[in-house]
Design a protein around this motif. Structure first.
Motif, short mmCIF file in Angstrom:
data_model
loop_
_atom_site.label_atom_id
_atom_site.label_comp_id
_atom_site.label_asym_id
_atom_site.label_seq_id
_atom_site.Cartn_x
_atom_site.Cartn_y
_atom_site.Cartn_z
N GLY B 206 -113.95 -99.12 -27.14
CA GLY B 206 -112.68 -98.92 -27.84
C GLY B 206 -111.63 -98.23 -26.99
O GLY B 206 -110.63 -97.73 -27.50
N LYS B 207 -111.84 -98.21 -25.69
CA LYS B 207 -110.92 -97.49 -24.81
C LYS B 207 -110.09 -98.43 -23.95
O LYS B 207 -110.58 -99.44 -23.46
CB LYS B 207 -111.73 -96.55 -23.91
N LEU B 208 -108.82 -98.07 -23.78
CA LEU B 208 -107.91 -98.83 -22.93
C LEU B 208 -107.84 -98.17 -21.56
O LEU B 208 -107.77 -96.95 -21.46
CB LEU B 208 -106.52 -98.86 -23.56
N GLU B 209 -107.82 -98.98 -20.50
CA GLU B 209 -107.66 -98.46 -19.14
C GLU B 209 -106.48 -99.16 -18.46
O GLU B 209 -106.30 -100.36 -18.64
CB GLU B 209 -108.93 -98.74 -18.30
N ILE B 210 -105.72 -98.42 -17.70
CA ILE B 210 -104.73 -99.03 -16.81
C ILE B 210 -105.44 -99.27 -15.48
O ILE B 210 -105.96 -98.34 -14.87
CB ILE B 210 -103.49 -98.14 -16.64
N MET B 211 -105.50 -100.52 -15.06
CA MET B 211 -106.27 -100.88 -13.87
C MET B 211 -105.43 -100.82 -12.59
O MET B 211 -105.91 -100.38 -11.55
CB MET B 211 -106.83 -102.31 -14.00
N SER B 212 -104.20 -101.31 -12.66
CA SER B 212 -103.36 -101.41 -11.45
C SER B 212 -101.98 -101.89 -11.84
O SER B 212 -101.71 -102.15 -13.02
CB SER B 212 -104.00 -102.36 -10.42
N MET B 213 -101.09 -102.01 -10.88
CA MET B 213 -99.71 -102.46 -11.10
C MET B 213 -99.23 -103.25 -9.90
O MET B 213 -99.64 -103.01 -8.78
CB MET B 213 -98.78 -101.27 -11.28
N ASP B 214 -98.29 -104.15 -10.16
CA ASP B 214 -97.73 -104.93 -9.05
C ASP B 214 -96.36 -105.43 -9.42
O ASP B 214 -95.87 -105.23 -10.53
CB ASP B 214 -98.64 -106.13 -8.72
N ARG B 215 -95.73 -106.09 -8.49
CA ARG B 215 -94.61 -106.97 -8.79
C ARG B 215 -94.90 -108.31 -8.15
O ARG B 215 -95.65 -108.40 -7.17
CB ARG B 215 -93.28 -106.40 -8.32
N ARG B 216 -94.32 -109.35 -8.70
CA ARG B 216 -94.49 -110.66 -8.14
C ARG B 216 -93.67 -110.80 -6.87
O ARG B 216 -92.64 -110.15 -6.70
CB ARG B 216 -94.04 -111.71 -9.15
N ALA B 306 -102.84 -112.70 -11.65
CA ALA B 306 -103.02 -112.83 -10.20
C ALA B 306 -102.63 -111.55 -9.45
O ALA B 306 -103.12 -111.31 -8.34
CB ALA B 306 -102.23 -114.02 -9.68
N GLY B 307 -101.77 -110.74 -10.05
CA GLY B 307 -101.37 -109.51 -9.38
C GLY B 307 -102.54 -108.57 -9.11
O GLY B 307 -102.49 -107.74 -8.20
N THR B 308 -103.62 -108.73 -9.87
CA THR B 308 -104.80 -107.89 -9.64
C THR B 308 -105.50 -108.25 -8.33
O THR B 308 -106.33 -107.47 -7.85
CB THR B 308 -105.81 -108.02 -10.79
N ASN B 309 -105.16 -109.40 -7.74
CA ASN B 309 -105.77 -109.78 -6.46
C ASN B 309 -105.43 -108.81 -5.33
O ASN B 309 -106.09 -108.81 -4.29
CB ASN B 309 -105.32 -111.19 -6.04
N LEU B 310 -104.39 -108.01 -5.51
CA LEU B 310 -104.07 -106.97 -4.54
C LEU B 310 -105.12 -105.88 -4.51
O LEU B 310 -105.14 -105.05 -3.59
CB LEU B 310 -102.74 -106.31 -4.90
N PHE B 311 -105.96 -105.83 -5.54
CA PHE B 311 -106.81 -104.66 -5.73
C PHE B 311 -108.28 -105.04 -5.82
O PHE B 311 -109.04 -104.44 -6.56
CB PHE B 311 -106.35 -103.89 -6.98
N ILE B 312 -108.67 -106.07 -5.07
CA ILE B 312 -110.08 -106.49 -5.06
C ILE B 312 -110.95 -105.33 -4.57
O ILE B 312 -112.09 -105.19 -4.98
CB ILE B 312 -110.25 -107.74 -4.17
N THR B 328 -110.23 -105.51 -11.42
CA THR B 328 -110.27 -106.02 -12.79
C THR B 328 -111.39 -107.04 -12.94
O THR B 328 -112.09 -107.07 -13.96
CB THR B 328 -108.91 -106.63 -13.16
N GLY B 329 -111.60 -107.85 -11.92
CA GLY B 329 -112.69 -108.83 -11.97
C GLY B 329 -114.05 -108.16 -12.11
O GLY B 329 -114.89 -108.57 -12.92
N ARG B 330 -114.25 -107.11 -11.36
CA ARG B 330 -115.52 -106.39 -11.45
C ARG B 330 -115.64 -105.68 -12.80
O ARG B 330 -116.72 -105.61 -13.40
CB ARG B 330 -115.62 -105.38 -10.31
#
Lengths: 355, 355, 355
Positions: B206-216, B306-312, B328-330
């Motif tokens: 039931g918890k929300l997490e902020i994973m990362s941020m980007d711009r296109r 796709a912006g999460t690809n910066l943070f593999i 985010t994938g993991r």
């Protein structure tokens, strides 16, 4: 057969500790030497009086030789030959050493010096990239041919210095004076976004890896957009393209297979033009991506580029292959270590500079 | 009760190894499959002939099924059903599969398909975001209503293709021909900077997490600022917004609580409109931030972006919750693993696709 | 001599666990508290009602005190004094507390409060930086002196709010009304690219480290370049410089020695103007780099800056010194821990606030 000294586990840090990775203190030296240290090598920076203090401040730099000017590098060669040194070259070697000095230097050298001539000449480079099937911007021979905006690139321009933006043929005429005694090329200005792709090709495994990506941070051109259009006119600013840093990027995954393919083709053709080894180790393809998602290739750098400095602690792409921080600098050191451990060091060194 | 096969420690890599995480080889597949591998799953990419080679080059991809075109994905469903597969969808599923195909596919599917209809329709999406109390740009019904610059977005526009910038009503008139047979919306052009926030909502905790941020990184619009204002006129460049990559950002910490709150509200309302599960897993809110530090919401993506690809290899934000590289994938794979280990896999799968 | 409680290994997390690192819930608090937790300290956030929920959502935040407004911070001081607390200040302390409140607060405080006056006054700051030999933009005393574009900076401007771009003297005249009752400076607008350098100076080792680099993400000025020049005119957009985030950068390595030298000079002069301790811990020099690769210094921040939030999981530069993720926040906590373990905590605290 492995000589006894190649057996891993000899000494605290393994076989690599018997060898010194050496480079010029500039460009991407910190990354190269940190990577070398992490793989177990001794490390040596050849620095100037101004940069000596910086390189000495890092624990992973085992030794610093200070020279007055980077152009004096050749004078240190005898010292390097006495040690079991392997030179890892980067952009500053190309900037400060002539092709002749490169050839003359007999210290074991990571990479293939034969490729340098193909990279240094814009014509040969263009042949290479064309044969690899890459899309290139149009080139104009004379100012009167110009029918669209162009970038003028002086021969030997380094780090974006000596680039000039010209709107049209009339603009060329106005500035013709500046260019009168210069050698230059006139390259079509491609409207699109820049993306630089950092590759590593392993001659030991025959496998290509994408290590990371970036774009250059150029002054003043990357600040123009922050000046309102109305103000730009009165300020009379001309764009300049001097590279002072880099910023990280990722590429749309649906375009990654093409990026990978471009790298493979560049390596394949390099083995034809500089047989048999061709291009190996780190290299970079500099692209502009247009709105129809085409890559236009502006240039190739046949060695580690400064954009990899963003990823000294690893990149999202290198993490796909290595679940530890793997910079391009460290990848180079690992290749040398693997070559040592498998008694195939000649495969990663220039032919004229055996260990 | 846990079935015996769920007991951790069975096999070398734990319970997860009995399951295959499958996805389409595109968009964020590398991240999803690397994350799945790192959490102990088997991995499968459904790739095209062009991308097959790329996906096979990675050791964490256990298997590749090559199809001729991504649109042929549905033909692989029987094979997926035979395995113990769980599909992790991403943007390419939405691009290549219809809503009907999504519904028809009975392979266990991470996420809630009911939310797809709310995301696909710009009107429903607007209702959802409004009910969540988010600030939205004005929309215009007809060209004559336009009293400020607008962005035209064609229906079904993907990856920024099909976006057009219009200065005013006159500009609309001129281009009306281009738009004559199209469905589109006219959205107020908000002057401010883009920021995309990547969230993960766990139905298990039931918890929300902020994973990362980007711009296109958009071509050609992100290159316009590098062209002097005076030159732009003669070059006659129209901005295009085709996404070819991403670049990383962090958000001013004093605005982070609001970013977190927005994510919570979006999840809360989703549970009302698509009861009971609502939106869970990865999602992204696409914002423009104005000089009075207001977030304007341009769009929501109800899955990994796709912006999460910066943070593999992890992000500054995910590191706050996980002292290891957590993409985010993991994170998705870990959620599935936790669900398996607590015998609650149904809570993370679409209701129509039980395991 | 070490007091028994300083012996490492007492308790599960070592000596540091007896101390609480406390900060205001804003700016770079997450990084500071995560770093403190990772070094073994207890952690406390003083948050507002709006941000309380955010800070409570992180496992590394041991305790949250909620206050109505950040300006009420002084009311929590008695509670902090009861604990063994050490305050780590950041930009929000400067924004919400007066110099007088800073001085009055007797909680142990990481840093040297004497430096605050030199930083708060633009005149004193200019003296400091000039004495350190740094290159500064020209300043104009009156509007009529203006002979080039300038940035107007209101006194006390925070986070880029209250900055204004003026093209020339005529532009100044037009807006004079807006500025009539304000205190401000008129600073030459330097055409070049911004780069912010994050330093850490250790009073325990006497060594300076470069931790990371960034540029600010400013609204609306960082979006201007995405609007075609022709459209900008009719849209009548004035640039604003409100900071809403940050993006990462690396610096050309040949300029790094100068960056390092600038940091050393700033520290050296600070020890003359605020003897004997001078500036220590984290600080940031904000530069503009011109096409002749000169650094112009816009400002100094004498504490941790928000740009370091990009590197909570480490940076390429900090990785050179630490082969683990070392944020500036964690570096601060480590310095405090080392001071505790060597019985020299007074060397890292303000003189008026002993432990």
């Amino acid at each position: 057969m492995l000589a006894p000294e190649f057996v891993p586990g000899i000494g605290d840090r393994g076989a690599a500790e018997f060898y010194t990775i050496a480079t010029l203190g500039s460009h991407s030296a910190l990354q190269i030497l940190k990577g070398a240290h992490d793989e177990g090598f001794r490390t040596l920076a050849i620095a100037s009086r101004e940069t000596e203090r910086l390189y000495r401040s890092f624990a992973f730099v085992d030794e610093v030789i200070a020279i007055r000017r980077y152009e004096d590098f050749m004078a240190t060669v005898p010292q390097l030959e006495q040690r079991k040194s392997i030179i890892v070259p980067h952009g500053s070697f190309v900037a400060y050493l002539s092709l002749e000095e490169h050839q003359k230097m007999k210290v074991p050298y990571f990479g293939n010096k034969a490729i340098l001539a193909w990279e240094a000449s814009r014509e040969l480079q263009r042949q290479w990239l064309s044969r690899a099937g890459l899309r290139l911007p149009r080139q104009f021979k004379t100012g009167s041919e110009i029918d669209r905006p162009v970038i003028v690139k002086l021969y030997g321009a380094q780090g974006g210095k000596g680039y000039m933006f010209l709107r049209d043929a009339a603009d060329f005429e106005e500035r013709a004076g500046l260019l009168a005694r210069e050698h230059y090329i006139l390259q079509e200005y491609i409207i699109g976004v820049p993306l630089y792709i950092h590759y590593f090709y392993s001659p030991l495994t025959g496998k290509l890896e994408i290590m990371s990506m970036d774009r250059r941070y150029e002054t003043n051109v990357d600040s123009l957009g922050r000046i309102p259009a109305a103000a730009q006119g009165r300020m009379n600013v001309d764009p300049s393209y001097v590279v002072v840093g880099n910023s990280p990027l990722s590429l749309r995954e649906s375009m990654l297979a093409e990026a990978y393919h471009m790298g493979e083709e560049v390596v394949r053709v390099s083995q034809e033009i500089c047989p048999p080894k061709g291009l190996f180790g780190a290299f970079c393809i500099e692209t502009i991506i247009t709105p129809d998602t085409q890559f236009y290739i502006m240039e190739i750098s046949a060695r580690i580029v400064a954009g990899t400095n963003l990823f000294i602690d690893g990149s999202p792409y290198s993490y796909l292959n290595y679940s530890e921080p793997m910079s391009t600098g460290r990848r180079i050191a690992r290749e040398i270590k693997h070559a040592l451990l498998t008694d195939s060091i000649d495969r990663v060194l220039d032919d004229a500079t055996p260990l």
